[in-house]
Design a protein around this motif. Structure first.
Motif, PDB file in Angstrom:
ATOM      1  N   SER A 135      -3.280  -3.147   5.975  1.00 21.51           N
ATOM      2  CA  SER A 135      -2.459  -4.269   6.437  1.00 21.51           C
ATOM      3  C   SER A 135      -1.855  -5.025   5.262  1.00 21.51           C
ATOM      4  N   GLY A 136      -2.646  -5.268   4.242  1.00 15.70           N
ATOM      5  CA  GLY A 136      -2.146  -5.959   3.049  1.00 15.70           C
ATOM      6  C   GLY A 136      -1.062  -5.167   2.346  1.00 15.70           C
ATOM      7  N   LEU A 137      -1.233  -3.854   2.274  1.00 12.99           N
ATOM      8  CA  LEU A 137      -0.218  -3.013   1.643  1.00 12.99           C
ATOM      9  C   LEU A 137       1.069  -2.996   2.458  1.00 12.99           C
ATOM     10  N   ARG A 138       0.949  -3.037   3.782  1.00 10.24           N
ATOM     11  CA  ARG A 138       2.153  -3.094   4.619  1.00 10.24           C
ATOM     12  C   ARG A 138       2.915  -4.401   4.389  1.00 10.24           C
ATOM     13  N   LYS A 139       2.183  -5.482   4.215  1.00  9.30           N
ATOM     14  CA  LYS A 139       2.843  -6.764   3.928  1.00  9.30           C
ATOM     15  C   LYS A 139       3.567  -6.709   2.589  1.00  9.30           C
ATOM     16  N   ILE A 140       2.920  -6.133   1.600  1.00  8.44           N
ATOM     17  CA  ILE A 140       3.554  -5.986   0.289  1.00  8.44           C
ATOM     18  C   ILE A 140       4.800  -5.111   0.421  1.00  8.44           C
ATOM     19  N   ALA A 141       4.675  -4.000   1.132  1.00 10.56           N
ATOM     20  CA  ALA A 141       5.813  -3.096   1.316  1.00 10.56           C
ATOM     21  C   ALA A 141       6.983  -3.823   1.963  1.00 10.56           C
ATOM     22  N   SER A 142       6.711  -4.604   2.990  1.00 12.23           N
ATOM     23  CA  SER A 142       7.805  -5.282   3.705  1.00 12.23           C
ATOM     24  C   SER A 142       8.527  -6.285   2.806  1.00 12.23           C
ATOM     25  N   ALA A 191       5.894  -0.844   9.821  1.00  7.63           N
ATOM     26  CA  ALA A 191       5.053  -1.603   8.875  1.00  7.63           C
ATOM     27  C   ALA A 191       4.751  -2.991   9.429  1.00  7.63           C
ATOM     28  N   LEU A 192       5.763  -3.630   9.991  1.00  9.25           N
ATOM     29  CA  LEU A 192       5.568  -4.987  10.511  1.00  9.25           C
ATOM     30  C   LEU A 192       4.731  -4.997  11.793  1.00  9.25           C
ATOM     31  N   SER A 193       4.867  -3.965  12.598  1.00  9.70           N
ATOM     32  CA  SER A 193       4.127  -3.945  13.873  1.00  9.70           C
ATOM     33  C   SER A 193       2.622  -3.802  13.667  1.00  9.70           C
ATOM     34  N   TRP A 194       2.193  -3.217  12.571  1.00 10.27           N
ATOM     35  CA  TRP A 194       0.767  -3.089  12.301  1.00 10.27           C
ATOM     36  C   TRP A 194       0.110  -4.442  12.125  1.00 10.27           C
ATOM     37  N   GLY A 195       0.877  -5.417  11.658  1.00  9.77           N
ATOM     38  CA  GLY A 195       0.331  -6.748  11.464  1.00  9.77           C
ATOM     39  C   GLY A 195       0.175  -7.525  12.764  1.00  9.77           C
TER      40      GLY A 195
END
Length: 120
Positions: free
Chosen positions: A87-94, A114-118
């Protein structure tokens, strides 16, 4: 995913083909910042390669590739059952795409993924 990127055993340069590096890449992998990224901590060698490549992409102002490679590291974290890390990596990616136009449909779908995982 484990064969998508190569890593030079000497300098740590990461790319789909390590023979394709240029002077800008060579200078970046010699920085203290890159050396610190190489040291870790890392939950997997595969994710480490994707994050190192994302750092190179970011240094080259290739924010889309930095996004994609960070998202690959997030997917690897999923495979390792590390949901919070993923989840943290997806936030960084976005963040790599914030304020930038996203031209391709595929990249738009990836950013929505990526955003939907959060949201779960």
């Amino acid at each position: 995913m484990s064969v998508w990127l190569q890593e030079c055993p000497t300098c740590g340069y990461v790319a789909p083909d390590i023979s394709d590096g240029d002077d800008r890449d060579r200078l970046f992998v010699q920085t203290e910042r890159y050396a610190a990224l190489r040291e870790g901590p890392h939950f997997s060698r595969r994710a480490s390669r994707f994050l190192l490549r994302a750092a190179i992409d970011f240094a080259r102002d290739d924010f889309e590739r930095a996004f994609v490679n960070t998202l690959c590291a997030a997917r690897d974290a999923d495979d390792c059952a590390l949901g919070e890390v993923a989840s943290g990596l997806r936030k960084i990616a976005s963040r790599y795409l914030v304020g930038r136009s996203v031209p391709s449909v595929n990249l738009r779908l990836m950013s929505l993924d990526a955003l939907s995982w959060g949201c779960s």
